[in-house]
Design a protein around this motif. Structure first.
Motif, PDB file in Angstrom:
ATOM      1  N   THR A 130       0.928  -1.252   0.110  1.00  0.00           N
ATOM      2  CA  THR A 130      -0.100  -0.075  -0.079  1.00  0.00           C
ATOM      3  C   THR A 130       0.808   1.428  -0.104  1.00  0.00           C
ATOM      4  O   THR A 130       0.449   2.046  -0.390  1.00  0.00           O
ATOM      5  N   ASP A 131       1.865   1.171   0.810  1.00  0.00           N
ATOM      6  CA  ASP A 131       2.810   2.387   0.806  1.00  0.00           C
ATOM      7  C   ASP A 131       3.513   2.632  -0.340  1.00  0.00           C
ATOM      8  O   ASP A 131       3.886   3.627  -0.891  1.00  0.00           O
ATOM      9  N   ARG A 132       3.733   1.739  -1.115  1.00  0.00           N
ATOM     10  CA  ARG A 132       4.710   1.672  -2.356  1.00  0.00           C
ATOM     11  C   ARG A 132       3.699   1.997  -3.275  1.00  0.00           C
ATOM     12  O   ARG A 132       4.198   2.959  -4.277  1.00  0.00           O
ATOM     13  N   PHE A 133       2.637   1.864  -3.319  1.00  0.00           N
ATOM     14  CA  PHE A 133       1.525   2.410  -4.312  1.00  0.00           C
ATOM     15  C   PHE A 133       1.437   4.103  -4.062  1.00  0.00           C
ATOM     16  O   PHE A 133       1.314   4.785  -4.871  1.00  0.00           O
ATOM     17  N   GLY A 134       1.358   4.060  -2.891  1.00  0.00           N
ATOM     18  CA  GLY A 134       1.343   5.596  -2.137  1.00  0.00           C
ATOM     19  C   GLY A 134       2.312   6.587  -2.590  1.00  0.00           C
ATOM     20  O   GLY A 134       2.071   7.692  -2.949  1.00  0.00           O
ATOM     21  N   ASN A 135       3.608   6.040  -2.823  1.00  0.00           N
ATOM     22  CA  ASN A 135       4.592   6.851  -3.200  1.00  0.00           C
ATOM     23  C   ASN A 135       4.508   7.167  -4.658  1.00  0.00           C
ATOM     24  O   ASN A 135       5.156   8.249  -5.012  1.00  0.00           O
ATOM     25  N   ASP A 136       3.560   6.494  -5.403  1.00  0.00           N
ATOM     26  CA  ASP A 136       3.578   7.090  -6.764  1.00  0.00           C
ATOM     27  C   ASP A 136       2.109   7.641  -7.184  1.00  0.00           C
ATOM     28  O   ASP A 136       1.646   7.875  -8.082  1.00  0.00           O
ATOM     29  N   GLY A 137       1.535   8.329  -5.895  1.00  0.00           N
ATOM     30  CA  GLY A 137       0.381   9.353  -5.952  1.00  0.00           C
ATOM     31  C   GLY A 137      -0.836   8.503  -5.706  1.00  0.00           C
ATOM     32  O   GLY A 137      -1.830   9.186  -5.900  1.00  0.00           O
ATOM     33  N   TYR A 138      -0.925   7.206  -5.716  1.00  0.00           N
ATOM     34  CA  TYR A 138      -2.084   6.634  -5.354  1.00  0.00           C
ATOM     35  C   TYR A 138      -2.614   6.588  -3.884  1.00  0.00           C
ATOM     36  O   TYR A 138      -2.245   5.590  -3.063  1.00  0.00           O
ATOM     37  N   ALA A 139      -3.176   7.821  -3.438  1.00  0.00           N
ATOM     38  CA  ALA A 139      -3.389   7.945  -2.186  1.00  0.00           C
ATOM     39  C   ALA A 139      -4.535   6.883  -1.623  1.00  0.00           C
ATOM     40  O   ALA A 139      -4.410   6.992  -0.312  1.00  0.00           O
ATOM     41  N   PHE A 140      -5.171   6.224  -2.320  1.00  0.00           N
ATOM     42  CA  PHE A 140      -6.387   5.504  -1.807  1.00  0.00           C
ATOM     43  C   PHE A 140      -6.110   4.121  -2.449  1.00  0.00           C
ATOM     44  O   PHE A 140      -7.063   3.377  -2.397  1.00  0.00           O
TER      45      PHE A 140
END
Length: 767
Positions: free
Chosen positions: A309-319
């Protein structure tokens, strides 16, 4: 003619009204019997108005409505020709509430509980609420394991239709846990599972933590801890079958019995990633903590979901949302895991909103943020922003939350909510150390001057050996890109003419001013440099070492030094006060340069690493190296020597006692230490919380340590075999009056002439 209708008490028993009423039009309304209640209040609740036609139904409705307010003990309605007469008998008011026998709870806490039950001073007294009030008081006592509590309530009438209520409380004795049993445990020892629980039988620290008192919420937490223990070790079918809590007839002892079903151990058969995998596989696979063949672990699965989840969040995918779906094969005792990934839509930060900073300027907060407005959302940058705000020391709480912008699908607002803490203080106190004895201290400091983030402090300390007066000012953002600048001015006095310290005798008075800068290279790396102009006056004694006397003869009693300093540090520790993980390194250099008379350099290197062994224990390894030497034909000033021994280096040995000694006339070593130009200090320390302290309370910490160290003079060869070693236990406490440190050290390698000191402590901040 008067017509009397039924009272509220009768109306509540019989309906419809037994007596017929000749309807009439109300021309006036009169209220009788009120003492405290305003007539307007009665009119407000009365469903009949002037001009209304009154009949049986309306009278019945009016009586029920007034009685339902709870203000009146009885309500009657009569008619006097065309006037509606409302006659009420008010309930008494509560004039005072008192308690006796309440030692466990403060009166204010009991009053608060009664208020929630509907009873408080100035309210209308309703006897039916007394039982509810007693039950509320009992509930409070049951939360503290007072199962034998008894309550006697007395209601005393007072003048003007008021009452006084007294609750006489017999608290009884605290019921304590006598025994805890776990039935069905075969895979692990019962004692191992009991160690996971906070609910326990009476032990050494029960007087402090009160864990021997039964608490249902604590027990539920313990059951979850046991379940997590099994689930993290592959027991997928684990279940708590029943929990029985019984209390003895005398209500003094509690017995807890927990029945569990362990099931069999499962392994991971396959691990798959499914869904919209917009991140390359070679970046996602290293984040998967579970592998085929591993024993099933719920903790590792949760860690994997969070990491993804954090890895996707690092690319702008906040949700982004990652869910682990287990497919259980009971026959083969295997679990096939599939992590389903739903990245959602990529979002960028629209606005950053800051709240809670009543004093601190917005710019002070914004300069610590690593997530900019108008850029793609980056979870790592958001977490780093929170860490940097925490490290300022300006806030008790820092919360960063993302909120979708209404009407959009690709925008979020970042809300930064802070709770400020007092950053200015005036201190007057007394400290104590075994070297300085009683230390009087006074200081004034403001770490967030006028909300700018700048710091200013003035400190005064007095001690038998050391005295200090210091003024310091720091601007952490002298430039917009984070270069800091600070100024220092000080006056220090050292007097080793004391039996409490092992250093050879001399006196010195130093006055200095300095400027320093800090340049952040990365988020964790900083380069510091500065310059200090120091003037020191030295006084020797008849029995001072010849080296001290020779130095004074060469340079005089007054020496002036221009010292340039430079340092590089890398700090990856998770906390400055209570670190549990991370590496800290520092390389430093102090260089005394022309045109002034002193010529020397001091180089140092420190490396410190914190490794969490589990949730309780942390291993700290530390090594500190120092080397100093004069150059240009000038000696190293003796007051710049290194020392070792004591609570700051090698515990168990007398403070500053290790290393070269002053020679006696016969050539033997005396007890007075000279210090040296080379030093090695090593420490290995197993840190753990103070037993009985709550996990979130990080003010007290215990440790078991092994220390080693030694100091060598210029004419000595460095031999590791010369190092002294000690072991023992230590306690540190960030107390309200300053840091407090205790240690009990036992030398395990000691040579003839070494001075040991088993018990050492320091109370108060010694500058």
């Amino acid at each position: 003619m008067k017509i009397r209708y039924l009272s509220a008490a009768i109306v509540s028993l019989f309906s419809p009204i037994a007596f017929a009423l000749t309807p009439f039009v109300v021309k006036d309304i009169r209220v009788e019997g009120i003492q405290r209640t305003e007539a307007g209040t009665v009119f407000n609740y009365l469903p009949i108005r002037i001009g209304d036609t009154v009949n049986d139904d309306k009278v019945s409705q009016a009586i029920k409505s007034l009685y339902g307010t709870g203000f009146f003990r009885d309500v009657r309605i009569e008619s006097d020709k065309d006037v509606l007469v409302v006659i009420v008998e008010e309930r008494p008011a509560i004039a005072q509430i008192s308690f006796s026998g309440n030692d466990e709870f403060k009166t204010d806490d009991l009053l608060k509980g009664l208020k929630e039950a509907g009873i408080s001073e100035s309210r209308t007294f309703d006897r039916s609420l007394l039982d509810k009030a007693e039950q509320e008081i009992k509930r409070l006592y049951l939360t503290k394991s007072y199962y034998g509590v008894r309550i006697k309530t007395t209601v005393s009438p007072l003048e003007r239709n008021r009452v006084a209520i007294n609750f006489e409380i017999d608290e009884g004795e605290v019921a304590k846990i006598k025994d805890v049993k776990i039935i069905g445990a075969t895979k692990f020892k019962e004692s191992t599972l009991l160690d996971l629980m906070t609910q326990e039988t009476t032990g050494m620290w029960s007087w402090w933590n009160k864990n021997d008192r039964y608490s249902k919420p604590k027990l539920l937490g313990d059951l979850e801890a046991i379940k997590s223990y099994y689930m993290d070790r592959g027991y997928v079918d684990f279940n708590v079958e029943s929990t029985q809590v019984s209390i003895t007839p005398d209500r003094k002892n509690v017995y807890i019995t927990i029945a569990i079903h362990e099931g069999e151990q499962y392994k991971i058969s396959t691990v798959k990633l499914a869904g919209d995998l917009i991140v390359p596989d070679d970046e996602l696979k290293p984040l998967v903590k579970v592998k085929p063949g591993d024993i099933f672990s719920r903790a590792q699965i949760n860690d994997t979901s969070k990491a993804l989840t954090d890895r996707f969040g690092n690319d702008g995918y906040a949700f982004a949302n990652v869910n682990a779906s287990p497919d259980i094969d009971k026959e083969n005792r295997e679990v096939a895991l599939t992590f389903f990934v739903d990245p959602g839509r990529r979002a960028y930060v629209n606005r950053i909103n800051i709240a809670g900073n009543n004093k601190t300027r917005d710019e002070v907060i914004r300069r610590e943020l690593r997530q900019p407005e108008g850029a793609w959302f980056d979870r790592e940058s958001v977490e780093r922003s929170k860490t940097r705000l925490d490290r300022t020391g300006f806030f008790d709480e820092v919360n960063l939350q993302t909120k979708a912008v209404e009407g959009t699908t690709d925008q979020v607002d970042l809300n930064v909510n802070v709770k400020e803490r007092p950053t200015g203080n005036v201190t007057l106190g007394v400290g104590y150390s075994q070297v300085d004895k009683v230390v009087l201290s006074a200081g004034i400091a403001q770490n967030n001057l006028f909300g700018t983030g700048n710091s200013l402090s003035l400190n005064l300390n007095t001690g038998k050996t050391n005295k200090t007066l210091a003024l310091s000012y720091t601007n952490p953002y002298w430039t917009p890109d984070g270069i800091s600048r600070g100024f220092d001015a000080y006056h220090r006095e050292v007097n080793t003419d004391s039996d409490t310290i092992s250093v050879a005798r001399y006196k010195s008075k130093s006055d200095g001013v300095g400027v320093r800068f800090g340049v952040p290279v990365t988020e964790d790396d900083t380069i510091n440099f500065g310059a200090t102009l120091d003037r020191t006056n030295i006084e020797t004694f008849d029995d001072s070492p010849q080296q001290y006397v020779d130095f004074v003869n060469q340079f005089g009693n007054d020496t002036t030094t221009l010292a340039l300093t430079a340092a590089w540090s890398r700090d990856k520790r998770d906390s400055l006060v209570y670190p549990t993980t991370g590496l800290y390194q520092r390389v430093g250099l102090e260089l005394a340069t022309p045109p002034l008379e002193q010529r020397y350099y001091k180089a140092s290197y420190q490396i410190q690493n914190f490794t969490p062994l589990n949730r309780t224990f942390t291993l700290m390894l530390n090594a500190d190296f120092g080397y100093a030497k004069g150059y240009g034909g000038k000696p190293l000033p003796f007051y710049k020597n290194y020392y070792a021994g004591g609570i700051g280096s090698v515990r168990g040995f007398d403070d500053s006692s290790l290393g070269p000694k002053v020679k006696n006339p016969d050539g033997s070593d005396s007890d007075e230490a000279l210090g040296g130009n080379r030093r090695i200090v090593t420490n290995a320390e197993l840190l753990f919380p103070f037993p009985g302290m709550k996990e979130q309370d990080r003010s007290v910490r215990l440790s078991v340590f092994i220390d080693g160290g030694q100091v060598w003079g210029e004419d000595q060869k460095v031999k590791l075999s010369d190092m002294r070693w000690s072991t023992g236990v230590a306690l540190s406490w960030a107390s309200p009056i300053g840091p407090l440190k205790f240690s009990i050290g036992y030398p395990i390698k000691k040579e003839e002439g070494d001075k040991s000191q088993r018990f050492q402590f320091q109370l108060g901040q010694i500058f």
